[in-house]
Design a protein around this motif. Structure first.
Motif, short mmCIF file in Angstrom:
data_model
loop_
_atom_site.label_atom_id
_atom_site.label_comp_id
_atom_site.label_asym_id
_atom_site.label_seq_id
_atom_site.Cartn_x
_atom_site.Cartn_y
_atom_site.Cartn_z
N THR A 86 0.82 -1.21 0.00
CA THR A 86 0.00 0.00 0.00
C THR A 86 0.85 1.26 0.00
OG1 THR A 86 -0.20 -0.31 2.36
CG2 THR A 86 -2.06 -0.98 1.02
N ILE A 87 2.01 1.20 0.63
CA ILE A 87 2.90 2.36 0.60
C ILE A 87 4.19 1.89 -0.06
CG2 ILE A 87 4.07 4.09 2.00
CD1 ILE A 87 1.21 4.35 2.49
N GLU A 88 4.42 2.32 -1.28
CA GLU A 88 5.58 1.80 -2.00
C GLU A 88 6.69 2.83 -2.07
OE1 GLU A 88 4.79 -0.52 -5.63
OE2 GLU A 88 2.71 -0.13 -5.19
N SER A 89 7.89 2.38 -1.69
CA SER A 89 9.01 3.30 -1.66
C SER A 89 9.37 3.81 -3.06
CB SER A 89 10.22 2.64 -1.01
OG SER A 89 10.51 1.45 -1.69
N ARG A 126 7.47 4.70 -5.27
CA ARG A 126 6.58 5.81 -5.61
C ARG A 126 6.86 7.03 -4.73
NH1 ARG A 126 1.54 2.94 -5.12
NH2 ARG A 126 1.44 4.02 -3.15
N ILE A 127 7.17 6.76 -3.46
CA ILE A 127 7.32 7.86 -2.52
C ILE A 127 8.67 8.56 -2.66
CG2 ILE A 127 7.58 8.39 -0.06
CD1 ILE A 127 5.25 6.64 0.50
N LEU A 128 9.72 7.80 -2.82
CA LEU A 128 11.05 8.40 -2.83
C LEU A 128 11.24 9.48 -3.91
CD1 LEU A 128 13.33 5.37 -1.90
CD2 LEU A 128 12.94 7.44 -0.57
N VAL A 184 9.07 11.38 -5.25
CA VAL A 184 8.27 12.56 -4.90
C VAL A 184 8.88 13.27 -3.69
CG1 VAL A 184 6.01 13.34 -4.06
CG2 VAL A 184 6.14 11.63 -5.85
N ALA A 185 9.19 12.48 -2.66
CA ALA A 185 9.69 13.07 -1.41
C ALA A 185 11.05 13.75 -1.60
CB ALA A 185 9.78 11.99 -0.33
N LEU A 186 11.86 13.21 -2.47
CA LEU A 186 13.18 13.82 -2.70
C LEU A 186 13.12 14.83 -3.84
CD1 LEU A 186 15.41 10.63 -2.33
CD2 LEU A 186 14.89 12.34 -0.60
N MET A 216 10.47 16.74 -5.08
CA MET A 216 9.71 17.99 -4.93
C MET A 216 10.52 19.10 -4.25
SD MET A 216 6.82 17.79 -6.43
CE MET A 216 5.82 19.10 -5.77
#
Lengths: 174, 250
Positions: A145-148, A150-152, A154-156, A158
């Protein structure tokens, strides 16, 4: 501890129902819907059909039928709180004549991965034992459900993007 | 050109053109990044835990939007006064309503940017869960009146106090109070006082809607009461900002 106790109570009740099956005034069948996914995963819907039939020669009254779900993964055995899994938890039949039957569909939304057994139980106004269907088993595949991956980005990405934009704007102004 | 648009474009230009304004956006994106990175390690979430994460991010975005609106709003009139630019502004043929709405223009741009900035984060944490589209839509629908209401409220305080620091302090205390449901879960707000607070608090209305829509998949018809609370908040704060601007002392 409370969950283990509840599991024992549920299993005990079902075992009791099994021994009293021959005398049970009502027979319950439980079948998975033919359109259910072969390998269901979190978020999918499963549907089960149950038919409740009065097999005795006497009418039964005040019949309450409900669905129960048990997780059976080793070390995680527990009854599942259906609040989030199913909005349709019980059905009521005021009376059922001998030979008469009624069917109930049970849609379930798969919330958590694991191995599960579903059972339909019924209680009649006068019967001394719990009436239950056979179990239907199913396995729910895990869905990350929370995939790194996808997140990494965006998080780095942006903050870097905004920092670059800010630096460019400020350099232009100078 | 319409004076409202004129002031609004000046305010938003200052926000986007200044290092301070862009620094705010950078800080907000860093906060959202840290929040998202904290969630990376936890991949064993159930479907509803995932919805809970989306709900949490939505609440944080609304709170950060409110914070940004308060900071900009507190500076709107008191800042002009402290910099000695308020009297020239008042000498122009502007009504107080036009001035308040113009000042609000900068905040609208800030919120739109903040909202746009939050979309990749919402997608990153929520695209494999449930109700992501609803989350995006309801953040706009409920977040906007709540955030802009904070902006009007801060403009009102700014006009009343005539001092940025005092206005900001009062505004922050209000935000802390109204946003407290972010920290105090629904089960701890079940007392009569808690329920009353939830009933009139626009921030609670937005949070409870996010919960209801994203986690419980409930329809808009069930959110009408809460939506009214956020609209009443927006109308009241607009009235407060106008009244305060009309009554301000130079």
């Amino acid at each position: 501890m409370k969950r283990i106790m509840s599991l024992f109570v549920l299993l005990g009740a079902l075992l009791g129902a099994g021994s009293a099956w021959a005398d049970a005034p009502v027979q319950i069948t439980l079948t998975p819907d033919s359109h259910n996914p072969a390998q269901p995963k979190m978020g999918d819907w499963l549907k089960f059909h149950s038919v409740i039939k009065n097999t005795s020669s006497q009418p039964v009254s005040g019949l309450v039928v409900w669905i129960s779900l048990v997780q059976v993964d080793p070390g995680k055995e527990q009854p599942v709180d259906l609040e989030d899994w199913s909005a349709h938890k019980a059905a009521l039949q005021p009376s059922l004549a001998p030979g008469q039957s009624f069917s109930v569909d049970w849609p379930i939304r798969l919330i958590q991965a694991g191995n599960y057994r579903v059972v339909i139980s019924a209680a009649e106004r006068t019967a001394s034992t719990l009436l239950a269907s056979p179990f239907a088993d199913f396995h729910v595949e895990r869905k990350p459900t929370i995939e790194s991956k996808r997140i990494l980005p965006v998080a780095l990405g942006m903050p870097l993007l905004i920092a670059a934009f800010t630096a460019r704007r400020l350099r232009r102004r100078m | 050109m319409n004076p409202i648009i004129l002031i609004a474009s000046k305010e938003s230009g200052e926000l986007l053109g200044s290092g301070r304004g862009l620094g705010w956006l950078l800080a907000l994106s860093v906060i959202l990044s840290v929040l998202a990175l904290l969630l990376v390690s936890n991949t064993e979430l159930s479907l509803l835990d995932n919805a809970q994460v989306v709900y949490m991010v939505m609440g944080t975005i609304t709170a950060l939007g409110g914070l940004l609106a308060l900071v900009l709003g507190s500076d709107a009139i008191a800042g002009e006064k402290e910099r000695g630019t308020l009297i020239p502004l008042l000498l122009t043929p502007l009504t107080t309503t036009q001035m308040v709405l113009g000042k609000m223009g900068g905040q609208v741009v800030a919120w739109v940017l903040m909202y746009a900035l939050s979309l990749p984060y919402l997608w990153a944490v929520g695209s494999s869960g449930q109700n992501l589209v609803q989350a995006i839509a309801y953040l706009a629908l409920f977040g906007t009146p709540v955030v802009l209401g904070f902006g009007f409220y801060a403009i009102g305080l700014s006009a009343r106090f005539g001092n940025v620091r005092t206005a900001l302090l009062a505004a922050l205390i209000t935000l802390m109070l109204l946003a407290s449901p972010l920290l105090i879960g629904p089960s701890l707000r079940q007392s009569t006082l808690g329920k009353l607070f939830d009933m009139v608090n626009p921030f609670s209305a937005a949070l409870n809607t996010f919960d209801s829509v994203v986690i419980d998949s409930q329809p808009f018809s069930m959110q009408l009461g809460r939506f009214s609370v956020t609209l009443i908040w927006l109308a009241l704060t607009l009235w407060f900002a106008r009244r305060s601007a009309q009554a301000m002392e130079i």
